[in-house]
Design a protein around this motif. Sequence first.
Motif, PDB file in Angstrom:
ATOM      1  N   LEU A 267       0.962  -1.141  -0.043  1.00 61.75           N
ATOM      2  CA  LEU A 267      -0.102   0.093   0.076  1.00 61.75           C
ATOM      3  C   LEU A 267       0.942   1.170  -0.002  1.00 61.75           C
ATOM      4  O   LEU A 267       0.381   2.275   0.147  1.00 61.75           O
ATOM      5  N   ASP A 268       2.102   0.925  -0.047  1.00 58.33           N
ATOM      6  CA  ASP A 268       3.098   2.168  -0.124  1.00 58.33           C
ATOM      7  C   ASP A 268       2.966   2.927   1.196  1.00 58.33           C
ATOM      8  O   ASP A 268       2.966   4.196   1.270  1.00 58.33           O
ATOM      9  N   LEU A 269       2.775   2.562   2.449  1.00 55.52           N
ATOM     10  CA  LEU A 269       2.679   3.042   3.629  1.00 55.52           C
ATOM     11  C   LEU A 269       3.694   3.032   4.540  1.00 55.52           C
ATOM     12  O   LEU A 269       3.669   3.026   5.852  1.00 55.52           O
ATOM     13  N   LEU A 270       5.043   2.617   4.126  1.00 55.00           N
ATOM     14  CA  LEU A 270       6.003   2.095   4.889  1.00 55.00           C
ATOM     15  C   LEU A 270       7.260   3.087   4.690  1.00 55.00           C
ATOM     16  O   LEU A 270       8.547   2.511   5.085  1.00 55.00           O
ATOM     17  N   GLU A 271       7.091   4.394   4.120  1.00 57.32           N
ATOM     18  CA  GLU A 271       8.149   5.119   3.966  1.00 57.32           C
ATOM     19  C   GLU A 271       8.987   5.548   5.226  1.00 57.32           C
ATOM     20  O   GLU A 271      10.225   5.922   5.041  1.00 57.32           O
ATOM     21  N   GLY A 272       8.382   5.405   6.266  1.00 59.10           N
ATOM     22  CA  GLY A 272       9.101   5.643   7.417  1.00 59.10           C
ATOM     23  C   GLY A 272       9.620   4.403   8.279  1.00 59.10           C
ATOM     24  O   GLY A 272      10.130   4.655   9.473  1.00 59.10           O
TER      25      GLY A 272
ATOM     26  N   ALA B  60       2.748  -3.044  21.114  1.00 58.92           N
ATOM     27  CA  ALA B  60       2.046  -2.183  21.163  1.00 58.92           C
ATOM     28  C   ALA B  60       1.983  -0.829  20.505  1.00 58.92           C
ATOM     29  O   ALA B  60       1.066  -0.510  19.792  1.00 58.92           O
ATOM     30  N   LYS B  61       3.147  -0.555  20.669  1.00 54.47           N
ATOM     31  CA  LYS B  61       3.440   0.815  19.996  1.00 54.47           C
ATOM     32  C   LYS B  61       3.553   0.525  18.412  1.00 54.47           C
ATOM     33  O   LYS B  61       3.044   1.543  17.550  1.00 54.47           O
ATOM     34  N   LEU B  62       4.000  -0.384  17.945  1.00 56.40           N
ATOM     35  CA  LEU B  62       4.328  -0.580  16.441  1.00 56.40           C
ATOM     36  C   LEU B  62       2.944  -1.032  15.927  1.00 56.40           C
ATOM     37  O   LEU B  62       2.480  -0.407  14.726  1.00 56.40           O
ATOM     38  N   LEU B  63       1.986  -1.818  16.584  1.00 56.29           N
ATOM     39  CA  LEU B  63       0.521  -2.084  15.858  1.00 56.29           C
ATOM     40  C   LEU B  63      -0.074  -0.863  16.227  1.00 56.29           C
ATOM     41  O   LEU B  63      -1.146  -0.897  15.480  1.00 56.29           O
ATOM     42  N   ALA B  64      -0.003  -0.045  16.895  1.00 52.66           N
ATOM     43  CA  ALA B  64      -0.667   1.157  17.118  1.00 52.66           C
ATOM     44  C   ALA B  64      -0.447   2.208  16.004  1.00 52.66           C
ATOM     45  O   ALA B  64      -1.349   2.989  15.418  1.00 52.66           O
ATOM     46  N   ARG B  65       0.653   1.833  15.082  1.00 57.82           N
ATOM     47  CA  ARG B  65       0.686   2.787  14.084  1.00 57.82           C
ATOM     48  C   ARG B  65      -0.150   2.326  12.789  1.00 57.82           C
ATOM     49  O   ARG B  65      -0.278   3.078  11.867  1.00 57.82           O
ATOM     50  N   VAL B  66      -0.486   0.954  12.686  1.00 60.14           N
ATOM     51  CA  VAL B  66      -1.342   0.535  11.742  1.00 60.14           C
ATOM     52  C   VAL B  66      -2.593   1.123  11.479  1.00 60.14           C
ATOM     53  O   VAL B  66      -2.763   1.509  10.090  1.00 60.14           O
ATOM     54  N   PRO B  67      -3.459   1.231  12.363  1.00 62.90           N
ATOM     55  CA  PRO B  67      -4.737   2.424  12.112  1.00 62.90           C
ATOM     56  C   PRO B  67      -4.334   3.657  11.509  1.00 62.90           C
ATOM     57  O   PRO B  67      -5.366   4.042  10.748  1.00 62.90           O
ATOM     58  N   LEU B  68      -3.336   4.203  11.984  1.00 63.18           N
ATOM     59  CA  LEU B  68      -2.829   5.740  11.533  1.00 63.18           C
ATOM     60  C   LEU B  68      -2.315   5.365  10.108  1.00 63.18           C
ATOM     61  O   LEU B  68      -2.880   6.248   9.115  1.00 63.18           O
ATOM     62  N   LEU B  69      -1.692   4.527   9.577  1.00 55.32           N
ATOM     63  CA  LEU B  69      -1.401   4.260   8.113  1.00 55.32           C
ATOM     64  C   LEU B  69      -2.639   3.847   7.502  1.00 55.32           C
ATOM     65  O   LEU B  69      -2.818   4.370   6.385  1.00 55.32           O
ATOM     66  N   LEU B  70      -3.603   3.194   8.120  1.00 52.30           N
ATOM     67  CA  LEU B  70      -4.745   2.829   7.321  1.00 52.30           C
ATOM     68  C   LEU B  70      -5.584   4.292   7.131  1.00 52.30           C
ATOM     69  O   LEU B  70      -6.411   4.150   5.956  1.00 52.30           O
ATOM     70  N   GLN B  71      -5.459   4.992   7.957  1.00 49.33           N
ATOM     71  CA  GLN B  71      -6.113   6.413   7.800  1.00 49.33           C
ATOM     72  C   GLN B  71      -5.940   6.914   6.652  1.00 49.33           C
ATOM     73  O   GLN B  71      -6.523   7.592   5.821  1.00 49.33           O
ATOM     74  N   LYS B  72      -4.568   6.887   6.390  1.00 49.80           N
ATOM     75  CA  LYS B  72      -3.923   7.613   5.460  1.00 49.80           C
ATOM     76  C   LYS B  72      -4.380   7.094   4.076  1.00 49.80           C
ATOM     77  O   LYS B  72      -4.604   7.638   2.961  1.00 49.80           O
ATOM     78  N   HIS B  73      -4.414   5.706   4.080  1.00 49.63           N
ATOM     79  CA  HIS B  73      -5.091   5.007   2.907  1.00 49.63           C
ATOM     80  C   HIS B  73      -6.452   5.298   2.499  1.00 49.63           C
ATOM     81  O   HIS B  73      -6.862   5.531   1.455  1.00 49.63           O
ATOM     82  N   PHE B  74      -7.196   5.459   3.635  1.00 49.97           N
ATOM     83  CA  PHE B  74      -8.544   5.873   3.622  1.00 49.97           C
ATOM     84  C   PHE B  74      -8.948   7.117   2.767  1.00 49.97           C
ATOM     85  O   PHE B  74      -9.747   7.233   1.888  1.00 49.97           O
ATOM     86  N   VAL B  75      -8.049   8.248   3.405  1.00 55.89           N
ATOM     87  CA  VAL B  75      -8.076   9.507   2.943  1.00 55.89           C
ATOM     88  C   VAL B  75      -7.844   9.612   1.385  1.00 55.89           C
ATOM     89  O   VAL B  75      -8.403  10.333   0.433  1.00 55.89           O
ATOM     90  N   ALA B  76      -6.770   8.715   0.943  1.00 58.26           N
ATOM     91  CA  ALA B  76      -6.143   8.953  -0.226  1.00 58.26           C
ATOM     92  C   ALA B  76      -7.226   8.050  -1.322  1.00 58.26           C
ATOM     93  O   ALA B  76      -7.536   8.865  -2.421  1.00 58.26           O
TER      94      ALA B  76
END
Length: 247
Positions: free
Chosen positions: A22-27, A168-184
């Motif tokens: 999904l091209d969501l791992l640039e960071g 927990a910190k790493l998995l908490a990033r997933v819904p934020l990345l998913l939000q980016k995909h939703f907006v796009a």
Amino acid sequence: MTRDLPRTNFHSSQLIRCLAELDLLEGAEPARDFADKLGQWMHFTDAIALSSVLESGMPKLPSQSTVPREATSVRLTAEVERTRAFMISSITKSCAGGNTPIKLPLVEPEVSYAPYRQFYDAHQRDIELSVEPLRVNLRDALAKASPRLRKLAELDVVMERFLREREAKLLARVPLLLQKHFVAQYAAHQAQVSASGQPDTPAAWMHPGGWLARFCQTLQTLLLASAELRLQPCEGLLEAINQKETP
């Protein structure tokens, strides 16, 4: 027929592959040696606890279960598969809009990611509630099987304790990345509607090929990958139980 959760290894989990596609791992963090990463994540007290388990000798009095090892293996294998099937069914049915306890948000003309974030979080809690007791049961079985496996169960307790915060910190990033995909996805849909000159029809968003239907498919894929990731420690403990020990 029950759909299998995708199998992974430490260096290439299905969750990471999905996010990369999904091209969501640039960071994303650069790959480093696992021992080096582990040392950076571990607190001083965690290191002491881990060292204590690793340096302790084998228990002198094995508390082996009166239940045959083969029977325990069969029972626990079935328990792992039941948990896997439950998670797959819960995720796939709810993402398809089925009548499940965790319900897919209704399509609303006012587009918002918030209901889908709540949906994602609810499934994460459901996954955790499914996996935690299974892991405890597997540890208990290890502790009763042999002194060597009892040591492995103790090690798993320590590893889970100091990796929990990092996970927990790493998995908490997933819904934020998913939000980016939703907006796009929604922005691309709006651009397509604008170019067509036709009015937008929210009722068609969930039709095959619709932008929201595609997003929900991505949501399902990430939830299944997350469930697979959470189940991996249990599969490792089960594999230890199933292996024949050498003298």
